[in-house]
Design a protein around this motif. Structure first.
Motif, short mmCIF file in Angstrom:
data_model
loop_
_atom_site.label_atom_id
_atom_site.label_comp_id
_atom_site.label_asym_id
_atom_site.label_seq_id
_atom_site.Cartn_x
_atom_site.Cartn_y
_atom_site.Cartn_z
N PRO B 354 0.83 -1.21 0.00
CA PRO B 354 0.00 0.00 0.00
C PRO B 354 0.86 1.26 0.00
CG PRO B 354 -0.75 -1.52 1.68
CD PRO B 354 0.55 -2.07 1.15
N VAL B 355 0.53 2.20 -0.87
CA VAL B 355 1.27 3.45 -0.95
C VAL B 355 0.27 4.60 -1.00
CG1 VAL B 355 3.32 2.56 -2.09
CG2 VAL B 355 1.38 3.26 -3.46
N LYS B 356 0.80 5.83 -0.98
CA LYS B 356 -0.07 6.98 -1.11
C LYS B 356 -0.40 7.18 -2.58
CE LYS B 356 1.54 9.54 2.89
NZ LYS B 356 2.43 10.60 3.34
N TRP B 357 -1.48 7.94 -2.81
CA TRP B 357 -1.90 8.19 -4.20
C TRP B 357 -0.78 8.85 -4.99
CZ3 TRP B 357 -5.21 6.47 -7.50
CH2 TRP B 357 -6.43 5.94 -7.09
N GLU B 358 -0.09 9.84 -4.37
CA GLU B 358 0.96 10.57 -5.11
C GLU B 358 2.05 9.59 -5.54
OE1 GLU B 358 0.54 11.84 -1.61
OE2 GLU B 358 -1.30 12.65 -2.45
N GLU B 359 2.42 8.70 -4.59
CA GLU B 359 3.50 7.76 -4.89
C GLU B 359 3.11 6.83 -6.02
OE1 GLU B 359 4.75 7.69 -0.19
OE2 GLU B 359 4.22 5.80 -1.19
N ALA B 360 1.85 6.37 -5.96
CA ALA B 360 1.40 5.44 -7.00
C ALA B 360 1.40 6.11 -8.36
CB ALA B 360 0.01 4.93 -6.66
N LEU B 361 0.87 7.34 -8.41
CA LEU B 361 0.79 8.04 -9.70
C LEU B 361 2.19 8.38 -10.21
CD1 LEU B 361 -2.24 10.40 -9.01
CD2 LEU B 361 -2.23 8.27 -10.28
#
Lengths: 181, 731
Positions: B354-361
């Motif tokens: 699981p990561v943050k949205w910013e990291e994933a994008l």
């Protein structure tokens, strides 16, 4: 209850106000102390409030003082495995108020703690107190589960939380967990 | 009409508040509004009967109508109507249990008693209005003392043996018997005997029975026989001993079995998965569209808080009539299992974390750096809505990628230049008008059960049905014409004669048919072009998933079974059935953890169809809106919003940032999306469009669906669907 009978409603209200004020003062003082000296243990205010509530309710008076001491003729009948003590007065009181029990902890008790054998005697279903007459268990008897909250408790019940030490899971879906490589 | 269209457009643009404001504005202008509301009212009342206006004396009654008087009010109804239909047209409420407009008339509940009067006087006794044809010169009286007393008597008899278990009954609050007992029930019973009890029947894992509650209206029996086409339900015994049930202990083997729950006027047949879950007044209804097949059945999603608690059909005569399939009705519990709720990216050890949205994008943007558009590919999934499909296509095109395809499109539609080559051209309600039906390589019983019920209705009216492909049981008799083309007339002379004479033939083509098969079918009608009615296009392609037609409208192509080698960045928009080779960086945007999410390098959690405002185009080309009933779980977001955010991070920002923007972009790409809820105009048959080829002589055309109950990620995650599968296997 005695207070109520003697002074009426006004007296009870006055008493409540006094209690509230003293409680308030105590809390202010204790917080000041707390700031100065950390090693002084803070009194549990909620417990004190509970005690005041119980006192005003008449439960303490009735259970601790009125029943055992005011009527000297009260007879101790017996004690059950939950620690409840059973008393009886044969004469001089209203019928229906002549048998009672005093729980071991007057702050945390339940009427469900009365076992079946004492229940019949307590509610005048029979006159056979198990301390005097041997109680014959019926063949269909099962383990009592209501007391100690071992019985069924509905989903999200406060009791359930107390018993198992965890809160209700409010998550309405099950998340996917990725396979480990 | 024009103004009502304008209102509809206003609704689309501004939503309910805008419409309310507009209506308030309209009502503020009395000179115009009266006429306006009158017009609107007329356009909304779709029934063929009408109440004549008193002022308009010159209006002449058409030949097919007749007039009657209901409680002193004149109504016009079509000839051959029943007394009950006349009462309905007059707006007079008649209590009923056994009558249902979609089923045959049984007349056995006796609740709909009315008085009739003609020149010879009053009827000797009250008459059951549902089974009584309306005769000329008859006056109907529904408010006499005799009628009231008769209905009270019927109600008392019905309540004799009905248990008083409303507090624990799932039907409580939406029960016809409960409601009508309020009007006709007594405040006490005179019955002192013992109530009748009946053993419950096992109808499988979907329908729960409490047969003691049954009042023997026989709606379920008639439904099973007439609509579902399974002779599983029936009445055994006589009088007080009669029972409804399966004759022997077996399941109700129908894909449409859940509809008996809606039909049952009491709580005898209820939903098993929904049992003891909620009361009807706790639920929030949301009008939406089903995505379990390509028909786009109209549904009502009932939710409470963050859960969808049940799904019910919504009446739409042009699409699903009153029915939905079991998959549409019961798969909702799959929306709560295996959900993707946080963005994930592969960290050390190539395990999704699981990561943050910013990291994933950012991870996606980094992976896309230096990758040329030719090495990218974007695939739409079975449940993708049009908003997200257009966002994905726009993003892919901006990155220079032209491989934009959709899974489950089928080989039958190699190019989507002409809309009529891949649509169900005669429209679904056109099945009622067809005079011959030929099925090629399809099994509508599993691909679209609701359509199968409509075809069955046509068959019962005498329409010959031919089948080319695997010989399967469709719940009605068909003429089997072989496993594959060529269709030889010699095999069945009667059918080919019917085909020769047909003015409105309908050929139902499975979406996975070979282009060569499609060419054969077209050739078949090329010979018969003169006999076919003008404006009638016999080609009706039956797709299998909700996204297909929308994707084709937006310019998607058919996806292969596996991503070609050499692709470095692959976007999967809920596409779970495409194999991705090693070496590709996979971005999965979807709502369920299935095959696609397992393969992904970055998982972006999206919303399921109950959790977003979305557009789906059904197999006849009718765009419909699914509406948001509940919020997406956890950090999941709407699919198109994810793609919009991703485009920003990747440096190719898409030019829309709200739903209205995406929808106007949809209208830009295809004018279909301007006309929500409308099927396209019937397209005239333009002749063959497919290239001829060789059809393997030994191939047997068949549907690709193995198991009706589990076809997409939602139904695969559903417990109810798993149980239904198991029960069907054990049968």
């Amino acid at each position: 209850m005695a207070l109520w009978r003697e002074t009426g409603k006004a007296g009870l209200a006055l008493c409540a106000r006094l209690a509230a004020r003293s409680g308030l003062r105590a809390s202010v003082a204790s917080s000041q102390q707390h700031q100065q000296r950390d090693f002084v243990k803070l009194p549990d205010l909620s417990q004190a409030a509970n005690a005041i509530g119980t006192f005003l309710d008449g439960k303490v008076m009735e259970a601790k003082y009125i029943h055992p001491y005011m009527f000297k003729q009260a007879e101790f009948v017996g004690e059950d495995y939950n620690g409840n003590k059973y008393y009886e007065i044969k004469k001089g009181v209203l019928y229906g108020r002549h048998r009672w029990f005093v729980p071991p902890d007057i702050f945390e008790y339940s009427p469900a703690s009365v076992p079946p054998e004492w229940h019949g005697w307590l509610h005048n279903i029979n006159n056979d107190a198990p301390s005097r007459v041997k109680f014959i268990e019926p063949s269909y008897k099962t383990e009592a589960t209501t007391y100690k909250y071992l019985g069924y408790q509905p989903k999200g019940s406060y009791r359930k939380k107390l018993e198992f030490g965890r809160k209700r899971n409010w998550k309405k879906y099950q998340a996917w967990t990725p396979p480990s490589a | 009409m024009e103004s009502s269209r304008a209102l509809a457009r206003l609704w689309r643009l501004t939503g309910p508040t805008g419409l309310t404001q507009a209506r308030a504005m309209l009502l503020g202008r009395p000179c115009w509004s009266q006429q306006q509301t009158q017009q609107q009212h007329n356009s909304f009342s779709s029934s063929s009967s009408s109440v004549p206006e008193e002022s308009d004396e010159e209006k002449k009654m058409p030949d097919h109508m007749m007039s009657t008087i209901v409680n002193g009010k004149e109504v016009w109804v079509p000839k051959g109507s029943s007394v009950m239909q006349a009462c309905d047209a007059a707006g007079v409420d008649i209590p009923r249990f056994c009558y249902h407009p979609k089923l045959s008339v049984a007349g056995n509940c006796r609740m709909c008693l009315v008085d009739l009067e003609n020149e010879r006087g009053m009827s000797p006794k009250p008459v059951a209005s549902c089974a009584m044809p309306l005769a000329p010169g008859t006056t109907i009286l529904t408010d006499t003392d005799r009628v009231k007393k008769a209905r009270e008597g019927v109600m008392e008899f019905l309540l004799l043996n009905h248990p008083l278990d409303c507090p624990i009954c799932d039907q409580g609050g939406e029960c016809d018997l409960q409601d009508q007992a309020m009007h006709y029930g007594s405040d006490r019973g005179r019955f002192v005997g013992q109530k009748r009890t009946v053993v419950d029947k096992n109808l499988g894992p979907l329908v729960k029975t409490v047969m003691t509650r049954c009042i023997h209206c026989t709606r379920c029996v008639r439904y099973a026989k007439e609509v579902a086409g399974v002779e599983d339900l029936g009445v055994t015994g006589r009088g007080g001993a009669s029972e409804i049930g399966t004759y022997v202990n077996k399941l109700m083997e129908s894909e449409l079995s859940g509809n008996v729950i809606d039909l049952c006027p009491v709580g005898a047949l209820t939903s098993k998965p929904y049992a003891f879950t909620a009361r009807q007044w706790e639920l929030k209804p949301t009008e939406s569209v089903d995505v379990s097949d390509a028909l786009g059945c109209n549904i009502r999603v009932d939710s409470r808080g963050t859960e969808v608690l049940r799904i019910l059909p919504r009446n739409n005569e042009e699409v699903n009539e009153d029915w939905i399939s079991d998959k549409a009705r019961f798969q909702y519990d799959g929306l709560q299992r295996q959900r993707l709720n946080v963005p994930m990216a592969k960290g050390a050890g190539s395990v999704l974390k699981p990561v943050k949205w910013e990291e994933a994008l950012t991870a996606v943007a980094e992976a896309a750096e230096g990758v040329s558009g030719e090495d990218m590919a974007a695939y739409g999934g079975k449940l993708a809505d049009c908003e997200s499909l257009i966002a994905l296509k726009d993003l892919a095109n901006r990155l220079g990628c032209e491989t934009v395809q959709c899974e489950d499109v089928g080989q039958g539609v190699p190019d989507a230049d002409l809309r009529s080559t891949y649509l169900f051209n005669p429209t679904l309600s056109g099945v009622d008008a067809a005079d011959v039906i030929l099925m090629v390589g399809t099994n509508p019983r599993v691909e679209a059960p609701v359509l199968n019920a409509r075809i069955r209705k046509a068959q019962l009216e005498g329409v010959p049905i031919g089948m080319l492909g695997e010989d399967v049981d469709l719940t009605y008799p068909t003429t089997h014409l072989g496993g594959a083309p060529p269709l030889s007339a010699k095999k069945n002379a009667d059918f080919s004669l019917a085909l020769d004479q047909a003015r409105r033939p309908l050929v139902l083509v499975g979406a996975n048919c070979d282009p060569a098969v499609m060419a054969e079918v077209e050739e078949l009608f090329e010979k018969r072009r003169e006999t076919i009615e003008d404006g009638w296009n016999p080609i009706s392609v039956l797709h299998q998933s909700a996204s297909t037609v929308g994707a084709l409208d937006l310019g998607y192509g058919a996806a292969p079974k596996a991503v070609p080698e050499g692709k470095k960045l692959v976007f999967l928009l809920g596409a779970d059935e495409i194999d991705v080779p090693e070496g590709a960086f996979v971005v999965y945007i979807g709502h369920h953890g299935d095959k696609g999410a397992c393969r992904a390098d970055v998982v972006l959690p999206a919303a399921a169809f109950t959790e977003k405002h979305a557009t789906y185009v059904n197999t006849e080309g009718r765009p419909q809106h699914a509406r948001r009933a509940i919020a997406p779980p956890g950090e999941a977001r709407d699919d198109w919003k994810i793609l919009r955010a991703l485009s920003e991070v990747m440096g190719h920002a898409l030019p829309y940032d709200d739903l209205r923007g995406v929808r106007s972009r949809l209208c830009e790409v295809s004018p279909t999306f301007e006309r929500i809820d409308e099927a396209p105009q019937k397209a005239t048959y333009l002749g063959p469009k497919h290239k001829k080829g060789k059809v393997g002589a030994k191939t047997v055309l068949r549907t690709t669906i193995e198991n009706f109950y589990q076809t997409d990620v939602i139904s695969r995650a559903s417990l109810a669907m798993a149980k239904a599968t198991q029960a069907r296997a054990n049968q």
